[in-house]
Design an enzyme around this catalytic site. Sequence first.
Site, PDB file in Angstrom:
ATOM      1  N   ALA A 103     -20.055   6.925 -29.151  1.00  0.00           N
ATOM      2  CA  ALA A 103     -19.698   8.047 -30.198  1.00  0.00           C
ATOM      3  C   ALA A 103     -20.948   7.759 -31.077  1.00  0.00           C
ATOM      4  O   ALA A 103     -21.659   7.362 -31.757  1.00  0.00           O
ATOM      5  CB  ALA A 103     -18.968   7.983 -30.797  1.00  0.00           C
ATOM      6  N   GLU A 134       0.914   4.070   2.326  1.00  0.00           N
ATOM      7  CA  GLU A 134       1.149   4.598   3.449  1.00  0.00           C
ATOM      8  C   GLU A 134       2.495   3.857   3.439  1.00  0.00           C
ATOM      9  O   GLU A 134       3.402   4.880   3.989  1.00  0.00           O
ATOM     10  CB  GLU A 134       0.153   4.381   4.035  1.00  0.00           C
ATOM     11  CG  GLU A 134      -0.485   5.001   3.923  1.00  0.00           C
ATOM     12  CD  GLU A 134      -2.449   3.716   3.046  1.00  0.00           C
ATOM     13  OE1 GLU A 134      -2.745   4.229   3.657  1.00  0.00           O
ATOM     14  OE2 GLU A 134      -1.424   3.149   2.513  1.00  0.00           O
ATOM     15  N   CYS A 167      -6.159   1.462   6.493  1.00  0.00           N
ATOM     16  CA  CYS A 167      -6.620   0.426   6.431  1.00  0.00           C
ATOM     17  C   CYS A 167      -6.309  -0.368   8.196  1.00  0.00           C
ATOM     18  O   CYS A 167      -5.404   0.509   8.285  1.00  0.00           O
ATOM     19  CB  CYS A 167      -5.936  -1.001   5.739  1.00  0.00           C
ATOM     20  SG  CYS A 167      -4.333  -1.644   5.292  1.00  0.00           S
ATOM     21  N   LEU A 205      -9.660  -4.164 -28.979  1.00  0.00           N
ATOM     22  CA  LEU A 205      -9.981  -3.215 -27.504  1.00  0.00           C
ATOM     23  C   LEU A 205      -9.195  -3.257 -26.908  1.00  0.00           C
ATOM     24  O   LEU A 205      -8.924  -3.733 -25.517  1.00  0.00           O
ATOM     25  CB  LEU A 205     -11.608  -4.378 -26.874  1.00  0.00           C
ATOM     26  CG  LEU A 205     -12.625  -4.180 -26.965  1.00  0.00           C
ATOM     27  CD1 LEU A 205     -13.659  -5.133 -26.692  1.00  0.00           C
ATOM     28  CD2 LEU A 205     -13.443  -2.769 -27.048  1.00  0.00           C
ATOM     29  N   CYS A 259      -2.201  -0.871   7.360  1.00  0.00           N
ATOM     30  CA  CYS A 259      -1.471   0.717   7.597  1.00  0.00           C
ATOM     31  C   CYS A 259      -1.531   1.161   8.679  1.00  0.00           C
ATOM     32  O   CYS A 259      -0.320   2.028   8.473  1.00  0.00           O
ATOM     33  CB  CYS A 259      -1.693   1.197   6.610  1.00  0.00           C
ATOM     34  SG  CYS A 259      -1.618   0.532   4.843  1.00  0.00           S
ATOM     35  N   ASP A 270     -18.737  -4.700 -35.258  1.00  0.00           N
ATOM     36  CA  ASP A 270     -16.921  -4.070 -36.058  1.00  0.00           C
ATOM     37  C   ASP A 270     -15.702  -5.031 -35.968  1.00  0.00           C
ATOM     38  O   ASP A 270     -14.919  -4.500 -35.904  1.00  0.00           O
ATOM     39  CB  ASP A 270     -17.317  -2.625 -34.467  1.00  0.00           C
ATOM     40  CG  ASP A 270     -18.199  -2.023 -34.462  1.00  0.00           C
ATOM     41  OD1 ASP A 270     -18.544  -2.181 -35.100  1.00  0.00           O
ATOM     42  OD2 ASP A 270     -18.259  -1.648 -33.553  1.00  0.00           O
ATOM     43  N   ARG A 299      -9.581   3.038 -21.677  1.00  0.00           N
ATOM     44  CA  ARG A 299      -9.070   1.752 -21.469  1.00  0.00           C
ATOM     45  C   ARG A 299      -7.992   1.095 -20.870  1.00  0.00           C
ATOM     46  O   ARG A 299      -8.569   0.379 -19.454  1.00  0.00           O
ATOM     47  CB  ARG A 299      -8.979   1.229 -22.972  1.00  0.00           C
ATOM     48  CG  ARG A 299      -9.883   0.602 -23.127  1.00  0.00           C
ATOM     49  CD  ARG A 299      -9.850   0.142 -25.318  1.00  0.00           C
ATOM     50  NE  ARG A 299     -11.019   0.537 -25.636  1.00  0.00           N
ATOM     51  CZ  ARG A 299     -10.766   0.155 -27.111  1.00  0.00           C
ATOM     52  NH1 ARG A 299      -9.592   0.120 -28.158  1.00  0.00           N
ATOM     53  NH2 ARG A 299     -11.815   0.353 -28.183  1.00  0.00           N
ATOM     54  N   HIS A 350       1.390  -0.878   0.157  1.00  0.00           N
ATOM     55  CA  HIS A 350      -0.074  -0.342  -0.191  1.00  0.00           C
ATOM     56  C   HIS A 350       0.940   1.388   0.016  1.00  0.00           C
ATOM     57  O   HIS A 350       1.882   1.367   0.525  1.00  0.00           O
ATOM     58  CB  HIS A 350      -0.987   0.000   1.360  1.00  0.00           C
ATOM     59  CG  HIS A 350      -1.791  -0.690   1.280  1.00  0.00           C
ATOM     60  ND1 HIS A 350      -2.937  -1.159   2.139  1.00  0.00           N
ATOM     61  CD2 HIS A 350      -2.281  -2.587  -0.005  1.00  0.00           C
ATOM     62  CE1 HIS A 350      -3.740  -2.564   2.279  1.00  0.00           C
ATOM     63  NE2 HIS A 350      -3.518  -2.601   0.591  1.00  0.00           N
ATOM     64  N   THR A 354     -21.878  -5.934 -31.548  1.00  0.00           N
ATOM     65  CA  THR A 354     -20.999  -5.115 -31.819  1.00  0.00           C
ATOM     66  C   THR A 354     -19.898  -6.021 -32.039  1.00  0.00           C
ATOM     67  O   THR A 354     -19.371  -5.415 -33.004  1.00  0.00           O
ATOM     68  CB  THR A 354     -20.794  -4.075 -30.299  1.00  0.00           C
ATOM     69  OG1 THR A 354     -22.552  -3.640 -30.170  1.00  0.00           O
ATOM     70  CG2 THR A 354     -19.760  -3.187 -30.509  1.00  0.00           C
TER      71      THR A 354
END
Length: 367
Positions: A160, A59, A82, A210, A91, A206, A190, A57, A202
């Site tokens: 779009a 910290e 945490c 991705l 932490c 298309d 992404r 983490h 889709t």
Amino acid sequence: MNQSSAEDLRWLDAAVRYATPFRGTTAENPVVAAFIVDPDQKTLLSRAITAPGGRPHAEPQALEAAGELARGKTLYVTLEPCDHWGRTPPCVDAIIRAGVARVVIGTGDPDSRTSGKSAQRLADAGIEVIQANHAPSRSLHEGHVKRQLRGQPFVTAKLAVSADGRIGLPDWGNLAITGEPARQWTHMQRAFADAVLIGAATAKADDPKLTVRIKGLERRTPLRLVLVGAGGLDPKLNLIASFTGYRVAIIATPEADITVPASISVIRVPGENGRPNLGGALSALSKMGIVHLLVEGGAKLTEALLDEHLVDRFELLTSTIKVGKSGIRATDAQDMEKRLVAAGMSEVDVHSLGEDMLHTFEKRAKD
């Protein structure tokens, strides 16, 4: 607890800016930023973010980097530290051992193992604790908060739309409606996500990959998901037949006949008439550690998510290009912006991406 000062908020602003580019790199853990600051000299002694994969983490990394210099100083952290054992120690223990004088927390953590307990333990140890209720920190951790409170990822849908309200042409395949700046923006979204979802229709129309196609960020390609309904799945699709080294998973009902390579996982969720339940799919993704989900679906998946009020943020890209009357409408409503308002969303931002415009809508808070 004392109120945060203007100086505190400036340091928290800086911490959020530091953490933001690393969204999508910390698995199921929030992308926390921690700063150790000398309040007298107003200088930054050390800083850290949650490590790639979620551990260690922020910290303990920042405290270790500062060493003895942390004693008597201020820790700024975007999320409540945490206070439980997992794969790493709490932490809070590291903060107390380091001897910091103040801890300024950007926003609380709704995780029941931490919520309020960490701040109280720090206060009991003689440390001044400031709960800042800092809006940028809340925004940075919105996915973590939703996953903890509702058991679902934070859902951002992107669509779009042409100047005449179309998203493509029938039997045409992928139609470039927006320009290069908007496409680069999409690839960056992404990179910030844990997973990207499209529907099988889709995928067939298309045939996308991705992936993230920004030089240097290709490895930030998220888990790629296809939601398969009653129409089934074409095994010749790029996502199925082409090996890229990036993960792919299929979401389908238990009875759906899905044949895919062993490298592709199949997530089974209940549904009706061959269509997976969308809320169930989101819950399943949350259990897998998905915090931020980007949806790049077509009109049907978008409408279904809006109907069930499952979209938290909607990114509407509008183009100057006209597709024509034979094009596929983005919505059966009068226009997409009115459709979003009717779905309980409000526009919160608008700006240009080259010749295109990006309109950001967010779910309105319930009264």
